[in-house]
Motif scaffolding. Structure first.
Motif, short mmCIF file in Angstrom:
data_model
loop_
_atom_site.label_atom_id
_atom_site.label_comp_id
_atom_site.label_asym_id
_atom_site.label_seq_id
_atom_site.Cartn_x
_atom_site.Cartn_y
_atom_site.Cartn_z
N GLU A 28 0.83 -1.20 0.00
CA GLU A 28 0.00 0.00 0.00
C GLU A 28 0.87 1.25 0.00
O GLU A 28 0.59 2.20 -0.73
CB GLU A 28 -0.94 -0.01 1.21
N TYR A 32 1.30 4.06 -3.29
CA TYR A 32 1.16 5.51 -3.17
C TYR A 32 2.44 6.22 -3.61
O TYR A 32 2.40 7.23 -4.27
CB TYR A 32 0.80 5.87 -1.72
N ASN A 44 -7.33 2.33 4.27
CA ASN A 44 -7.25 1.67 2.97
C ASN A 44 -7.08 0.16 3.04
O ASN A 44 -7.33 -0.52 2.04
CB ASN A 44 -6.09 2.25 2.17
#
Length: 98
Positions: A28, A32, A44
């Motif tokens: 994750e 990003y 998220n």
């Protein structure tokens, strides 16, 4: 030192400090591409902010993440990218070598 997909899924079973959530957290942050806080990660992915904060701290200590100097935010390091790309073996991640 490229491991197979099966090895990457089982890596947490072969490395005592690694947790199944670590790959999700690193992925994750990597998706990003910048600084992320545990609270944002918790929005998220399916882990609590507290769990993510503890894992990010460990992952920073192990060299997978860099911790921001002024706030509790993290970004991926080269080692973290290598892990996500399955370029590491369990022997590369043992407590003795980190």
């Amino acid at each position: 030192m490229t491991g197979s997909a099966e090895d990457s899924d089982e890596m947490h079973r072969r490395v005592d400090w690694l947790k199944p959530s670590d790959r999700v957290i690193l992925a994750e942050i990597g998706k990003y591409g910048g600084w992320m806080k545990p609270a944002t990660l918790a929005l998220n992915i399916g882990y609590t902010r507290g769990h993510i904060a503890r894992r990010c701290q460990t992952l920073a200590e192990k060299g997978f993440l860099e911790k921001h100097e002024e706030t509790a935010a993290y970004q991926l390091t080269k080692l973290g990218k290598d892990f996500l790309n399955d370029e590491l073996e369990p022997e590369d991640l043992t407590t003795d070598s980190q």
